[in-house]
Design a protein around this motif. Sequence first.
Motif, PDB file in Angstrom:
ATOM      1  N   GLY A   2      -3.944  -3.192  -9.974  1.00 24.39           N
ATOM      2  CA  GLY A   2      -4.503  -1.548  -8.648  1.00 24.39           C
ATOM      3  C   GLY A   2      -4.702   0.084  -8.549  1.00 24.39           C
ATOM      4  O   GLY A   2      -4.669  -0.198  -9.225  1.00 24.39           O
ATOM      5  N   ARG A   3      -4.255  -0.245  -6.990  1.00 23.15           N
ATOM      6  CA  ARG A   3      -5.444   1.301  -6.987  1.00 23.15           C
ATOM      7  C   ARG A   3      -3.579   1.884  -6.645  1.00 23.15           C
ATOM      8  O   ARG A   3      -2.983   1.467  -6.083  1.00 23.15           O
ATOM      9  CB  ARG A   3      -6.333   1.699  -6.120  1.00 23.15           C
ATOM     10  CG  ARG A   3      -6.373   2.946  -5.544  1.00 23.15           C
ATOM     11  CD  ARG A   3      -7.633   2.600  -4.400  1.00 23.15           C
ATOM     12  NE  ARG A   3      -8.341   4.089  -4.084  1.00 23.15           N
ATOM     13  CZ  ARG A   3      -8.963   5.253  -4.475  1.00 23.15           C
ATOM     14  NH1 ARG A   3     -10.049   4.183  -5.538  1.00 23.15           N
ATOM     15  NH2 ARG A   3      -9.195   6.125  -3.919  1.00 23.15           N
ATOM     16  N   ARG A  17       2.521   1.774  -3.167  1.00 26.66           N
ATOM     17  CA  ARG A  17       1.038   2.985  -4.043  1.00 26.66           C
ATOM     18  C   ARG A  17       0.719   4.219  -4.235  1.00 26.66           C
ATOM     19  O   ARG A  17      -0.099   5.127  -5.097  1.00 26.66           O
ATOM     20  CB  ARG A  17      -0.149   1.340  -4.144  1.00 26.66           C
ATOM     21  CG  ARG A  17      -0.180   0.522  -4.733  1.00 26.66           C
ATOM     22  CD  ARG A  17      -1.433  -0.224  -4.418  1.00 26.66           C
ATOM     23  NE  ARG A  17      -1.616  -1.731  -4.722  1.00 26.66           N
ATOM     24  CZ  ARG A  17      -0.961  -2.365  -6.071  1.00 26.66           C
ATOM     25  NH1 ARG A  17      -1.503  -1.286  -7.021  1.00 26.66           N
ATOM     26  NH2 ARG A  17      -0.928  -3.513  -5.712  1.00 26.66           N
ATOM     27  N   GLU A  35       0.450  -0.535   0.081  1.00 25.57           N
ATOM     28  CA  GLU A  35      -0.290  -0.182   0.177  1.00 25.57           C
ATOM     29  C   GLU A  35       1.168   1.078  -0.212  1.00 25.57           C
ATOM     30  O   GLU A  35       0.834   2.668  -0.889  1.00 25.57           O
ATOM     31  CB  GLU A  35      -1.229  -0.267   1.171  1.00 25.57           C
ATOM     32  CG  GLU A  35      -1.525   1.269   1.159  1.00 25.57           C
ATOM     33  CD  GLU A  35      -2.637   1.248   2.484  1.00 25.57           C
ATOM     34  OE1 GLU A  35      -3.339   1.572   2.777  1.00 25.57           O
ATOM     35  OE2 GLU A  35      -2.326  -0.216   3.036  1.00 25.57           O
ATOM     36  N   THR A  92      -8.222   1.942 -15.110  1.00 28.14           N
ATOM     37  CA  THR A  92     -10.095   1.695 -14.897  1.00 28.14           C
ATOM     38  C   THR A  92     -11.221   2.466 -14.480  1.00 28.14           C
ATOM     39  O   THR A  92     -11.843   2.903 -15.613  1.00 28.14           O
ATOM     40  CB  THR A  92     -10.586   0.187 -14.939  1.00 28.14           C
ATOM     41  OG1 THR A  92     -10.143   0.613 -13.362  1.00 28.14           O
ATOM     42  CG2 THR A  92      -9.076   0.108 -15.900  1.00 28.14           C
ATOM     43  N   GLY A 103      -7.362   8.615  -6.289  1.00 30.49           N
ATOM     44  CA  GLY A 103      -7.832   7.172  -6.758  1.00 30.49           C
ATOM     45  C   GLY A 103      -7.366   6.963  -7.967  1.00 30.49           C
ATOM     46  O   GLY A 103      -8.720   7.392  -8.125  1.00 30.49           O
ATOM     47  N   ASP A 139     -11.785   8.677  -9.017  1.00 31.56           N
ATOM     48  CA  ASP A 139     -11.997   9.127  -8.103  1.00 31.56           C
ATOM     49  C   ASP A 139     -11.566  10.002  -6.891  1.00 31.56           C
ATOM     50  O   ASP A 139     -10.383   9.695  -6.722  1.00 31.56           O
ATOM     51  CB  ASP A 139     -12.914   7.857  -6.819  1.00 31.56           C
ATOM     52  CG  ASP A 139     -12.332   6.836  -6.194  1.00 31.56           C
ATOM     53  OD1 ASP A 139     -11.614   7.051  -4.873  1.00 31.56           O
ATOM     54  OD2 ASP A 139     -11.246   5.818  -6.621  1.00 31.56           O
ATOM     55  N   SER A 143      -7.752   4.268  -9.823  1.00 28.99           N
ATOM     56  CA  SER A 143      -7.469   2.224 -10.490  1.00 28.99           C
ATOM     57  C   SER A 143      -7.408   2.161 -11.714  1.00 28.99           C
ATOM     58  O   SER A 143      -7.723   2.484 -12.740  1.00 28.99           O
ATOM     59  CB  SER A 143      -8.979   1.950 -10.384  1.00 28.99           C
ATOM     60  OG  SER A 143      -9.667   2.383  -8.865  1.00 28.99           O
ATOM     61  N   THR A 144      -6.503   1.071 -11.667  1.00 25.45           N
ATOM     62  CA  THR A 144      -5.491   0.991 -13.471  1.00 25.45           C
ATOM     63  C   THR A 144      -5.970  -1.373 -12.458  1.00 25.45           C
ATOM     64  O   THR A 144      -6.356  -1.909 -11.797  1.00 25.45           O
ATOM     65  CB  THR A 144      -4.192   0.726 -12.856  1.00 25.45           C
ATOM     66  OG1 THR A 144      -3.302   0.199 -11.801  1.00 25.45           O
ATOM     67  CG2 THR A 144      -3.560   2.045 -12.247  1.00 25.45           C
ATOM     68  N   THR A 145      -5.534  -1.776 -14.026  1.00 25.84           N
ATOM     69  CA  THR A 145      -5.555  -3.306 -13.997  1.00 25.84           C
ATOM     70  C   THR A 145      -4.179  -4.051 -12.786  1.00 25.84           C
ATOM     71  O   THR A 145      -4.100  -5.050 -13.008  1.00 25.84           O
ATOM     72  CB  THR A 145      -5.646  -3.938 -15.710  1.00 25.84           C
ATOM     73  OG1 THR A 145      -3.792  -3.098 -15.608  1.00 25.84           O
ATOM     74  CG2 THR A 145      -6.358  -3.145 -15.928  1.00 25.84           C
ATOM     75  N   ASP A 178      -2.792   6.171  -5.476  1.00 28.38           N
ATOM     76  CA  ASP A 178      -3.064   6.955  -4.606  1.00 28.38           C
ATOM     77  C   ASP A 178      -2.325   8.241  -4.460  1.00 28.38           C
ATOM     78  O   ASP A 178      -1.091   8.385  -4.824  1.00 28.38           O
ATOM     79  CB  ASP A 178      -3.776   7.077  -3.496  1.00 28.38           C
ATOM     80  CG  ASP A 178      -4.761   6.146  -3.120  1.00 28.38           C
ATOM     81  OD1 ASP A 178      -5.648   6.263  -3.459  1.00 28.38           O
ATOM     82  OD2 ASP A 178      -4.540   5.206  -2.549  1.00 28.38           O
TER      83      ASP A 178
END
Length: 380
Positions: A191-192, A6, A3, A175, A185, A178, A187-189, A194
């Motif tokens: 994962g996410r 990311r 996490e 994909t 955030g 938000d 979102s991708t293939t 931030d």
Amino acid sequence: MTEAERAAEIVVIGAGIAGASVAAELAAHAPVVLLERESQPGYHSTGRSAAVFAPSYGPAPIRQMTRASKHFFESPPEGFTGTSLFSPRTIMMIAREDQRAALDALTDEVATQTEVRRLRGAELLDHQPLLRAGYASDAMLDMLGQDIDVHALHQGFLRLFRARGGRLVTGAEVTGMDRQGDGWGVSTTQGRFDAPVVVNAAGAWAGVIGELAGAEAIGLTPKRRTAATIADTAAFDTAHLPITIDVEEGFYLKPDAGRLLISPADETPCAPHDVQPEELDIAICADRIMTAFDVEIRRIESKWAGLRSFVADKAPVVGYSATAPGFFWLAGQGGYGIQTSPAMGCYAASAVLGHPLPQHIADEGFDPASVAPQRLRAAA
């Protein structure tokens, strides 16, 4: 990926030349994650470019950014590349008699900005002996043109990005997006991810990313550009000849690694995808080249197509969205993204970070308002 891995201060979407250059600049100041939808960066437009440094080519903001990039190409940072980014390639804009007014206007516009020469009549064949006698009446030579080693340039930016601690994630198609509090955030293939700031450098897909973020529509239109290679003439060595471009961009011809690279300079609107050449465009290309040049095309040796994305005024869109906080546009580079990338990446990074306009870019007369997203809404 954990996490913590990311999370970043800035997420850059798109690892082509635009995304790689701005990410390399930003990584010197903040933690950056660079997301690429393909398995390798530069698969689409960056990897399919004719790659010429042309100070006389494009709208005013492009010419300003091109001139501001020249020093970087000539003296890149230590360790950026092990090869020269430049090799000489004069640029010859040709005009038929009925196109002379267009050539006059171009010459008047760029004469104070780059080193140009006007040619007339038989002088044209002295510089471009492949021209068909009598086809063109006038030409303008841009003496400061160069070929660009696109692979070395792109890999240099990615190398610099990694050296500054940046993280590249491939296979990461976006994909969804938000807004949560003061951050995004993504979102991708893979994962996410931030971050407070998202830089949209997604090339032909930049409009799609803008929609996901709820940003203003900028009218970005991807357009197919076709190219092919044919056998070189056996009569004489063409390696030193200029890239020769119709002044109204109806075609171009360029010596390329022992072949001739040709294009009909088409701009066919299409949806963003892995674009392929159309047989009709190849046929149109061959006809235009054989009309203008004393070249017989018996076989197309290779062919491909790429996407060049434009907004209405054909200038790039660089700046924060007025409707999506923390969302930064770096889109609409058209066919000029390679030659402007050092200065454009530098300027975009300074704008993302809220830093002053870099002096070497200001010295070229560049006005940030000329590329701001807000200009498009005002024009509409």
